[in-house]
Design a protein around this motif. Structure first.
Motif, PDB file in Angstrom:
ATOM      1  N   ARG A   1       0.846  -1.185   0.000  1.00  0.00           N
ATOM      2  CA  ARG A   1       0.000   0.000   0.000  1.00  0.00           C
ATOM      3  C   ARG A   1       0.882   1.236   0.000  1.00  0.00           C
ATOM      4  N   ALA A   2       0.623   2.144  -0.882  1.00  0.00           N
ATOM      5  CA  ALA A   2       1.466   3.337  -1.011  1.00  0.00           C
ATOM      6  C   ALA A   2       1.198   4.304   0.125  1.00  0.00           C
ATOM      7  N   VAL A   3       2.248   4.888   0.624  1.00  0.00           N
ATOM      8  CA  VAL A   3       2.158   5.905   1.662  1.00  0.00           C
ATOM      9  C   VAL A   3       2.881   7.140   1.158  1.00  0.00           C
ATOM     10  N   CYS A   4       2.306   8.317   1.409  1.00  0.00           N
ATOM     11  CA  CYS A   4       2.932   9.533   0.880  1.00  0.00           C
ATOM     12  C   CYS A   4       4.264   9.785   1.555  1.00  0.00           C
ATOM     13  N   VAL A   5       5.170  10.446   0.860  1.00  0.00           N
ATOM     14  CA  VAL A   5       6.449  10.870   1.413  1.00  0.00           C
ATOM     15  C   VAL A   5       6.241  12.257   2.005  1.00  0.00           C
ATOM     16  N   PHE A   6       6.502  12.412   3.281  1.00  0.00           N
ATOM     17  CA  PHE A   6       6.190  13.657   3.962  1.00  0.00           C
ATOM     18  C   PHE A   6       7.230  14.731   3.692  1.00  0.00           C
ATOM     19  N   SER A   7       6.775  15.934   3.605  1.00  0.00           N
ATOM     20  CA  SER A   7       7.653  17.082   3.433  1.00  0.00           C
ATOM     21  C   SER A   7       8.291  17.441   4.765  1.00  0.00           C
ATOM     22  N   LEU A   8       9.640  17.486   4.820  1.00  0.00           N
ATOM     23  CA  LEU A   8      10.316  17.848   6.048  1.00  0.00           C
ATOM     24  C   LEU A   8      10.006  19.282   6.437  1.00  0.00           C
ATOM     25  N   ALA A   9       9.776  20.116   5.442  1.00  0.00           N
ATOM     26  CA  ALA A   9       9.438  21.503   5.753  1.00  0.00           C
ATOM     27  C   ALA A   9       8.107  21.579   6.482  1.00  0.00           C
ATOM     28  N   LEU A 243      -5.652  11.154   3.605  1.00  0.00           N
ATOM     29  CA  LEU A 243      -6.608  10.058   3.436  1.00  0.00           C
ATOM     30  C   LEU A 243      -7.974  10.592   3.001  1.00  0.00           C
ATOM     31  N   TYR A 244      -8.364  11.721   3.549  1.00  0.00           N
ATOM     32  CA  TYR A 244      -9.632  12.339   3.139  1.00  0.00           C
ATOM     33  C   TYR A 244      -9.554  12.849   1.705  1.00  0.00           C
ATOM     34  N   HIS A 245      -8.522  13.620   1.402  1.00  0.00           N
ATOM     35  CA  HIS A 245      -8.410  14.228   0.076  1.00  0.00           C
ATOM     36  C   HIS A 245      -8.287  13.170  -1.029  1.00  0.00           C
ATOM     37  N   SER A 246      -7.631  12.064  -0.738  1.00  0.00           N
ATOM     38  CA  SER A 246      -7.410  11.023  -1.746  1.00  0.00           C
ATOM     39  C   SER A 246      -8.652  10.166  -1.992  1.00  0.00           C
ATOM     40  N   GLY A 247      -9.637  10.283  -1.113  1.00  0.00           N
ATOM     41  CA  GLY A 247     -10.818   9.431  -1.227  1.00  0.00           C
ATOM     42  C   GLY A 247     -10.700   8.129  -0.450  1.00  0.00           C
ATOM     43  N   ALA A 248      -9.526   7.888   0.152  1.00  0.00           N
ATOM     44  CA  ALA A 248      -9.316   6.635   0.880  1.00  0.00           C
ATOM     45  C   ALA A 248     -10.222   6.535   2.104  1.00  0.00           C
ATOM     46  N   MET A 249     -10.466   7.661   2.763  1.00  0.00           N
ATOM     47  CA  MET A 249     -11.308   7.626   3.959  1.00  0.00           C
ATOM     48  C   MET A 249     -12.747   7.248   3.598  1.00  0.00           C
ATOM     49  N   ARG A 250     -13.252   7.776   2.514  1.00  0.00           N
ATOM     50  CA  ARG A 250     -14.611   7.416   2.083  1.00  0.00           C
ATOM     51  C   ARG A 250     -14.680   5.933   1.712  1.00  0.00           C
ATOM     52  N   GLN A 251     -13.638   5.428   1.067  1.00  0.00           N
ATOM     53  CA  GLN A 251     -13.600   4.012   0.717  1.00  0.00           C
ATOM     54  C   GLN A 251     -13.595   3.136   1.968  1.00  0.00           C
ATOM     55  N   MET A 252     -12.828   3.552   2.972  1.00  0.00           N
ATOM     56  CA  MET A 252     -12.815   2.801   4.229  1.00  0.00           C
ATOM     57  C   MET A 252     -14.189   2.837   4.885  1.00  0.00           C
ATOM     58  N   TYR A 253     -14.832   3.993   4.852  1.00  0.00           N
ATOM     59  CA  TYR A 253     -16.167   4.098   5.436  1.00  0.00           C
ATOM     60  C   TYR A 253     -17.125   3.126   4.751  1.00  0.00           C
ATOM     61  N   LEU A 275     -22.649  15.900   8.427  1.00  0.00           N
ATOM     62  CA  LEU A 275     -21.395  16.397   8.997  1.00  0.00           C
ATOM     63  C   LEU A 275     -20.201  15.597   8.496  1.00  0.00           C
ATOM     64  N   LEU A 276     -20.327  14.268   8.489  1.00  0.00           N
ATOM     65  CA  LEU A 276     -19.217  13.443   8.025  1.00  0.00           C
ATOM     66  C   LEU A 276     -19.016  13.602   6.521  1.00  0.00           C
ATOM     67  N   ASP A 277     -20.096  13.719   5.790  1.00  0.00           N
ATOM     68  CA  ASP A 277     -19.976  13.913   4.344  1.00  0.00           C
ATOM     69  C   ASP A 277     -19.208  15.200   4.043  1.00  0.00           C
ATOM     70  N   ASP A 278     -19.411  16.213   4.868  1.00  0.00           N
ATOM     71  CA  ASP A 278     -18.662  17.459   4.696  1.00  0.00           C
ATOM     72  C   ASP A 278     -17.182  17.234   4.996  1.00  0.00           C
ATOM     73  N   ASN A 279     -16.883  16.377   5.995  1.00  0.00           N
ATOM     74  CA  ASN A 279     -15.487  16.040   6.276  1.00  0.00           C
ATOM     75  C   ASN A 279     -14.820  15.376   5.082  1.00  0.00           C
ATOM     76  N   PHE A 280     -15.555  14.500   4.400  1.00  0.00           N
ATOM     77  CA  PHE A 280     -15.005  13.822   3.233  1.00  0.00           C
ATOM     78  C   PHE A 280     -14.604  14.840   2.162  1.00  0.00           C
ATOM     79  N   LYS A 281     -15.358  15.928   2.064  1.00  0.00           N
ATOM     80  CA  LYS A 281     -15.108  16.937   1.032  1.00  0.00           C
ATOM     81  C   LYS A 281     -14.110  17.992   1.487  1.00  0.00           C
ATOM     82  N   ARG A 282     -14.202  18.400   2.761  1.00  0.00           N
ATOM     83  CA  ARG A 282     -13.374  19.499   3.265  1.00  0.00           C
ATOM     84  C   ARG A 282     -12.783  19.116   4.619  1.00  0.00           C
TER      85      ARG A 282
END
Length: 293
Positions: A1-9, A243-253, A275-282
């Motif tokens: 499973r791919a994991v993002c590479v975090f920005s040190l900044a 996870l939210y922005h990528s859509g992964a959180m909605r898929q898990m839900y 409320l949760l649907d708004d979290n998925f979007k923003r």
């Protein structure tokens, strides 16, 4: 499973210097997740011995992000059971690194531990036996109400007693399963806790149990971790937003609320609320404090 590479900044000094929790994980090569043994669909242990659930999968994603961030070739993930009464203390005592269950984000808890982004909104409701003319909390007058130790249900009950001058006997239980068992056996007349957990028990019960009345609270649920580790706080926030922005959180839900549950064979068919649907979007780290209705 791919994991993002975090920005040190973004996250600070990166893997060279970690916070208290991250240092311990780097030094031991081990991360400990606290879980609830019977908090379906968030966190539970199956008959085959697997620890699974919506909150567990989110924490597993975070563990993978920690491994990537610390550049560890291997990370051992351990699971330790916790209860509603000892979950916060387990973080403070460093028994666990993340608590992955059904914890409401409240101001009092935020004074003691850090919390991630909201991953579900629950509401306190009442579970009763069918055919006993109990349609709301007010109908519990002179009856026995079951509550779970260490939960917000006690605060909801106290508020309604003050507002309506109703009186009922309260019996405390270690977990929802024990409270529902007492309801089935006729020892108590109702159980009040998170609606989604009560729905699960009603589905599994051989008795005719039903959720009654409106939601008595709005409770943002999330995970807990060490408040002193600011680097871990930034990492958790960054990864959960991803996870939210990528859509992964909605898929898990969808996997845990709209599909058959592992080894149980039924689906909750519980769509996300507004409320949760708004979290998925923003997605945002901001949380509106839980409220009693």
């Amino acid at each position: 499973r791919a994991v993002c590479v975090f920005s040190l900044a973004l996250l600070g000094a990166g893997s060279a210097w970690g916070g208290e929790t991250l240092d311990a994980i780097r030094n031991t090569g081990r991360m400990t997740l606290g879980y609830r043994e019977n908090a379906i669909p968030f966190s539970w242990k199956t008959k085959s011995g697997q620890v699974v659930g919506y909150a567990i999968e989110i924490c597993q994603r975070l563990a993978a992000a920690v491994q990537e961030y610390l550049k560890l070739p291997r990370l051992e993930v351990r699971y330790v059971p916790v209860t509603s009464a000892d979950r916060v203390r387990s973080i403070l005592d460093k028994r666990i690194d993340l608590e992955c269950g059904v914890t409401t984000n409240t101001p009092e808890r935020r004074k003691r531990v850090a919390m991630g982004l909201t991953y579900f909104y629950a509401g306190a409701r009442l579970l009763v036996r069918e055919g006993e003319s109990i349609l709301s909390l007010q109908d519990m007058k002179n009856k026995t109400l079951g509550l779970v130790k260490g939960t917000t249900g006690e605060l909801v009950m106290q508020k309604h007693q003050r507002q309506h001058t109703d009186t009922w006997t309260v019996q405390l239980f270690d977990n929802t399963q024990a409270a529902v068992a007492a309801l089935e056996q006729g020892h108590i007349d109702g159980v009040m806790t998170d609606d989604i957990q009560l729905l699960v028990h009603a589905r599994r019960s051989p008795w005719n149990l039903q959720l009654v009345g409106p939601a008595l609270s709005i409770e943002p649920l999330t995970l807990l971790f060490n408040k002193q580790d600011q680097e871990l706080t930034r990492l958790v926030e960054h990864e959960m937003k991803r996870l939210y922005h990528s859509g992964a959180m909605r898929q898990m839900y969808q996997r845990w609320f709209s599909a058959p549950l592992p080894e149980l064979g039924y689906s909750l068919d519980w769509p996300p609320g507004k409320l949760l649907d708004d979290n998925f979007k923003r997605p945002s780290a901001y949380v509106a404090d839980w409220v009693m209705l």
